[in-house]
Design a protein around this motif. Sequence first.
Motif, PDB file in Angstrom:
ATOM      1  N   LEU A   1       0.913  -1.127  -0.051  1.00  0.00           N
ATOM      2  CA  LEU A   1      -0.084   0.037   0.295  1.00  0.00           C
ATOM      3  C   LEU A   1       0.809   1.221  -0.002  1.00  0.00           C
ATOM      4  CD1 LEU A   1      -2.748  -0.907   2.740  1.00  0.00           C
ATOM      5  CD2 LEU A   1      -2.880  -1.252   0.128  1.00  0.00           C
ATOM      6  N   PRO A   2       0.450   2.381  -0.534  1.00  0.00           N
ATOM      7  CA  PRO A   2       1.151   3.569  -0.530  1.00  0.00           C
ATOM      8  C   PRO A   2       0.966   4.429   0.709  1.00  0.00           C
ATOM      9  CG  PRO A   2      -0.476   3.575  -2.463  1.00  0.00           C
ATOM     10  CD  PRO A   2      -0.766   2.336  -1.468  1.00  0.00           C
ATOM     11  N   ALA A   3       1.888   5.082   1.098  1.00  0.00           N
ATOM     12  CA  ALA A   3       1.764   6.003   2.289  1.00  0.00           C
ATOM     13  C   ALA A   3       0.540   6.797   2.315  1.00  0.00           C
ATOM     14  CB  ALA A   3       2.928   6.999   2.486  1.00  0.00           C
ATOM     15  N   GLY A   4       0.043   6.878   3.624  1.00  0.00           N
ATOM     16  CA  GLY A   4      -1.369   7.710   3.420  1.00  0.00           C
ATOM     17  C   GLY A   4      -2.630   6.778   3.336  1.00  0.00           C
ATOM     18  N   THR A   5      -2.462   5.537   3.116  1.00  0.00           N
ATOM     19  CA  THR A   5      -3.776   4.482   3.063  1.00  0.00           C
ATOM     20  C   THR A   5      -3.735   3.486   4.162  1.00  0.00           C
ATOM     21  OG1 THR A   5      -2.479   3.176   1.431  1.00  0.00           O
ATOM     22  CG2 THR A   5      -3.680   5.092   0.577  1.00  0.00           C
TER      23      THR A   5
ATOM     24  N   GLY B   1      -2.955  10.370   8.723  1.00  0.00           N
ATOM     25  CA  GLY B   1      -2.561  11.426   7.966  1.00  0.00           C
ATOM     26  C   GLY B   1      -1.849  11.078   6.664  1.00  0.00           C
ATOM     27  N   ALA B   2      -1.929  11.894   5.881  1.00  0.00           N
ATOM     28  CA  ALA B   2      -1.313  11.668   4.583  1.00  0.00           C
ATOM     29  C   ALA B   2      -0.059  11.184   4.154  1.00  0.00           C
ATOM     30  CB  ALA B   2      -1.448  12.952   3.545  1.00  0.00           C
ATOM     31  N   GLU B   3       1.015  11.411   5.199  1.00  0.00           N
ATOM     32  CA  GLU B   3       2.214  10.857   5.107  1.00  0.00           C
ATOM     33  C   GLU B   3       2.331   9.621   6.196  1.00  0.00           C
ATOM     34  OE1 GLU B   3       4.602  12.174   3.163  1.00  0.00           O
ATOM     35  OE2 GLU B   3       2.748  13.538   2.466  1.00  0.00           O
ATOM     36  N   ALA B   4       1.300   8.989   6.873  1.00  0.00           N
ATOM     37  CA  ALA B   4       1.547   7.780   7.626  1.00  0.00           C
ATOM     38  C   ALA B   4       1.832   6.574   7.113  1.00  0.00           C
ATOM     39  CB  ALA B   4       0.270   7.749   8.473  1.00  0.00           C
ATOM     40  N   ALA B   5       2.579   5.611   7.698  1.00  0.00           N
ATOM     41  CA  ALA B   5       2.715   4.506   6.967  1.00  0.00           C
ATOM     42  C   ALA B   5       1.308   3.724   6.620  1.00  0.00           C
ATOM     43  CB  ALA B   5       3.800   3.560   8.052  1.00  0.00           C
ATOM     44  N   PRO B   6       1.296   2.749   5.633  1.00  0.00           N
ATOM     45  CA  PRO B   6       0.191   2.115   5.346  1.00  0.00           C
ATOM     46  C   PRO B   6      -0.142   1.251   6.705  1.00  0.00           C
ATOM     47  CG  PRO B   6       1.735   1.787   3.557  1.00  0.00           C
ATOM     48  CD  PRO B   6       2.476   2.740   4.774  1.00  0.00           C
ATOM     49  N   ASP B   7      -1.594   0.934   6.705  1.00  0.00           N
ATOM     50  CA  ASP B   7      -1.879   0.197   7.967  1.00  0.00           C
ATOM     51  C   ASP B   7      -3.133  -0.781   7.688  1.00  0.00           C
ATOM     52  OD1 ASP B   7      -1.947  -0.975  10.510  1.00  0.00           O
ATOM     53  OD2 ASP B   7      -2.684   1.132  11.505  1.00  0.00           O
ATOM     54  N   VAL B   8      -3.452  -1.690   8.494  1.00  0.00           N
ATOM     55  CA  VAL B   8      -4.739  -2.285   8.290  1.00  0.00           C
ATOM     56  C   VAL B   8      -5.671  -1.999   9.757  1.00  0.00           C
ATOM     57  CG1 VAL B   8      -5.676  -4.608   8.322  1.00  0.00           C
ATOM     58  CG2 VAL B   8      -3.586  -4.365   7.074  1.00  0.00           C
ATOM     59  N   VAL B   9      -6.847  -1.875   9.332  1.00  0.00           N
ATOM     60  CA  VAL B   9      -7.901  -1.818  10.377  1.00  0.00           C
ATOM     61  C   VAL B   9      -9.085  -2.688  10.044  1.00  0.00           C
ATOM     62  CG1 VAL B   9      -7.527   0.723  10.649  1.00  0.00           C
ATOM     63  CG2 VAL B   9      -9.276   0.271   8.997  1.00  0.00           C
ATOM     64  N   TYR B  10      -9.684  -3.318  11.178  1.00  0.00           N
ATOM     65  CA  TYR B  10     -10.493  -4.283  11.071  1.00  0.00           C
ATOM     66  C   TYR B  10     -11.736  -3.929  11.599  1.00  0.00           C
ATOM     67  CZ  TYR B  10      -6.537  -7.463  10.273  1.00  0.00           C
ATOM     68  OH  TYR B  10      -5.355  -7.998   9.867  1.00  0.00           O
TER      69      TYR B  10
END
Length: 366
Positions: free
Chosen positions: A267-271, A345-354
Motif C-alpha cells: 500500500l502507498p503511504a497515507g492509506t 494522515g497523508a504521510e502515515a505508514a500504511p496500516d490495516v484496520v478491522y
Amino acid sequence: MTEQQKQAGLTYAQAGVDITAGNRAVELMKGQVRSTFRPEVLTDIGGFGGLFALNVGRYEEPILVSGTDGVGTKLRVAMLMDRHDTIGVDCVAMCANDILVQGAEPLFFLDYLAVGKLVPEKVAAIVSGVAEGCRQAGCALIGGETAEMPGFYAEEDYDVAGFCVGVADRKKLIDGSAIRPGDVMLAIPSSGLHSNGYSLARKVFFDHAGHSVDTFLPELGKTVGEELLTPTRIYVKPVLALLEKVAVKGMAHITGGGLTENIPRVLPAGTQAAIELGSWPVPPVFTVLQAKGNIAGAEMLRTFNCGVGFILVVSPEEADQAVNILAAMGETCHRIGVIEPSARGAEAAPDVVYSGLMAWERGKGE
C-alpha cells in the motif's frame, strides 16, 4: 571399527556420506524433474548449472524477478508422519506466489535439500513434490542440490529451500503505487495454514492439547497430521490469466505476519486497508486452533492467513469483472474490504484496520 578396516583406510561412506545413494536418488527423480521442463530449458539433469534461454522477444523491457524461501517447521509434521511427497509443493509455492505479487511469470526454480542421512526413496519423494509445485506454477525445475550432512542433522531430519526466477515487462510490473482510496480488496482462499505459523500451531496441537499427528478431530474431518500437511496453494495460473484482462493495482501473498503484516507491504503511504472480518469463510482449522490455544483475535490475524491466501487490489469499476473472470476459471473470490485514507494522515505508514467479527468470535457477545 576393526583393525583390518583401520589398515584399509577410512571412506566417505564410513564418515556418513554415501555417494552411491546420492547417485541413485538422482536416477529416481529424473523423470519428475524432466516433467517440469519448458521449451526454454537447454540443459538436462546433472550439469553444473542450469541453462534457460529467455525469449526476450516476448517483452519490450524484460525484468527478472526472483524470490527465495523455505518451508519452515511444517517439515517437522512431514517427519512425524513419514510422508514427504507434498512438502516440496510448499517450497515452490512460497517462492512462486511471492514473485507473482509483482506480476511476474515464474520461469525456473532451483531447490536445496540438506539431509542427515540420504535415503534415495525419501529424497525422490521430496523432489517429486517440488516437481509437482513447479508444474502447478508453470516453471521448470532446472537445478538443485542434495547435501548429506551427518553430524549436523539427525538421521531423520532434513531442510528444504528454494529459489525462483520469473519475468515481467517493466511497464507491467505491479508495485502498489497506483492504489487509491476506494479501491477494492479481493481475497482468494487459502487451503489451510499453508506454510506459516507452524511453531504456534504445533505448540497448540501437540504440546497444549496433547494430540498426535494421528489424532482424528471431528471438527476437521481428518487427522491433525493430514490437516497440517495440506499443501500451500499456488495462485500463479489464475492470477496471470486475470492480469491479461484486468488492471490489478496491487497484490499480496498472505504468509508469515498474516493479513496484518502483509497487506501494508503493497500500500502507498497515507492509506489503510479496511477489512470486514467475517466477509470470507474461515476453514475449520483456524477456529479449532483459536479455541484450543485460546489465541487472541489480533494474534490470529498477524500469525495465520485465516483463510485468505492471496489478495488482489482493483478499482471499484473492475471488481465485478475480476470476480467473474476468476469464477469462470473455477476460482472463488471474496470482497473483504476497501482502501481508505489513513486515519493517521497523508504521510502515515500504511496500516490495516478491522471491523466485524471472525468466525470464532460469533456468539460470544463481543
